[in-house]
Scaffold this motif. Sequence first.
Motif: not given
Length: 553
Positions: A272-280, A330-334, A364-367
């Motif tokens: 499992x990976x956690x992805x953060x997408x900006x403005x979504x 002002x929000x991101x989708x995780x 924005x980030x993936x870990x």
Amino acid sequence: MATTAFSQAYGTATVQLTVDAISECVDSRALPPLTVLDRDEESAHRDLFLLNEPEYQGCTFTLRNLWPSEQSWLYLDDTGLHTHAIDREHESIAFMALSQVQVELIMDCDTDSTRSKRSVNTEPRLDHLGPYDYGDSTWLLGNTISHNPRRGIFNLIVNDINDNAPIFVGKEQEPIVVAYPIAELEERILPRALAEVEATDADVGENAAIVYWSREEVLAVSPHSGFVHVRNNARLENNTRLTILATDLNGHEQGLTASLQLLVKLIDTSHIAVITVQNAFLDDEKYIVGNLSASVGYEVKVLKSTVISEEITSETDETRSKRQAILSTGASLQLYVYGLLQQEPVDVQRLTEDINVIETVSIADIISLEDHLENLQICPSPGRDIALLVSTIVLSVLLFILIVVAAVWYFLRWRKNRNYEEFSDEASLGTRSDSPVSSPKPESFPKPRINIEDLKKSERRLQEMLQTPVEEVTVEPVAVPKPVESKINIPEAPIVIQSIDKLKDADESEEEDVFGERARDKRKSVVTFNENVEKIIHVEDPPDDSDFEVYRL
């Protein structure tokens, strides 16, 4: 106007008739300007309109298609207008709100001579156009009909029957592989659902109303949305096959049912990976996942999705451009995602490497999930810690106050009971020695209940006995012998009463009680008498008031 047969509901439709031609006929033979019929699909129907009537002798008929222009379902023969079996799901009429076929029947007679007259209103009508354009109209009955006694419009409405079962999306790839976290990990990430299924039905109306369900005890299926959830305290095994069902007719027992099999794969933090997408936002989830799957070359699915707010400093607001300020939400989708390659979970290291090179999605980030959980433990939220600390302090103060109040109440109650015991009558020596023994209460026996019926029966028997005539009995005198008197001399025995004072020789001892008074022991006497005594009367001398003193405390 149209009226239903059972409910008697009715509806109206406006039809505009314009004069296109005037026929000069030597007879009164004419076709109806508009005829509306309805028939079920998938069946042939004959005699929609009869042409072998005597009034139509000597005339020929021609059929012209109006909608669809290339239909071949309606046809003519010597007897009348008929139709072959119509498939309502045909592409030419399936998209219509009310599937229908429209034809024009033209009658030619040998005696006809026609002169044409153009309509005064030559401008085309545009008010009937709408979102669904079926050629020149959204509703064929609303077309302008040119009046001509030798022409008639026949509009056949095709009724839908439930002849198509639901079809699941992705049925060709059955079984559908879905992943679910192991039991130890389930409580930490709490997946949104096991899967989301979707089915379509080629029918319309209630025949296409689908309800999702399952016979599996470990599953709970949303009947309308198609979300498949795992029940509480249910445990899934790896490579478990589960069946999801979809029934049309709103789940009625006469509806048609389709099935879909799910293959469950258990995954842990290594998949499992956690992805953060900006403005979504959540609305963009399907678009983002579709781009990820197309870019990496294998299927990417979502376990859980959340929207997190971004912290923007004042310096950033001053430096960024106006366009960036407009595009930034002002929000991101995780997204908690996993990959499936040939029905097996993809390792998280490969998954993160493949997603890192994607440029079509603003990531924005993936870990990995393991690193994400460690960051949550190392860097807890300061606001949450402050709230936890404040609540702990408040609860501690309340608990301390309760303990103090309970201790004070217990001490006061103990002190009051102690003072009462010291000055009570039970604590005095004289009271303890003089207290009489309570005599047992006599047992009370319930009064017997009188049976009224038995009493009435006894009374009736007594009355019968009294009313019965008594036979006269003759009694002859009998000589009774005279009793013989005898005298017995009984010696007169004296009545002896012996009184023994057992305490006469006892030493008179006086003791002082707790109040400093001298209490004398009571003298006890024993009286014996023989069997000739019938009654004993005991009279006590009234006490002399001078021997007693009253003390008031």
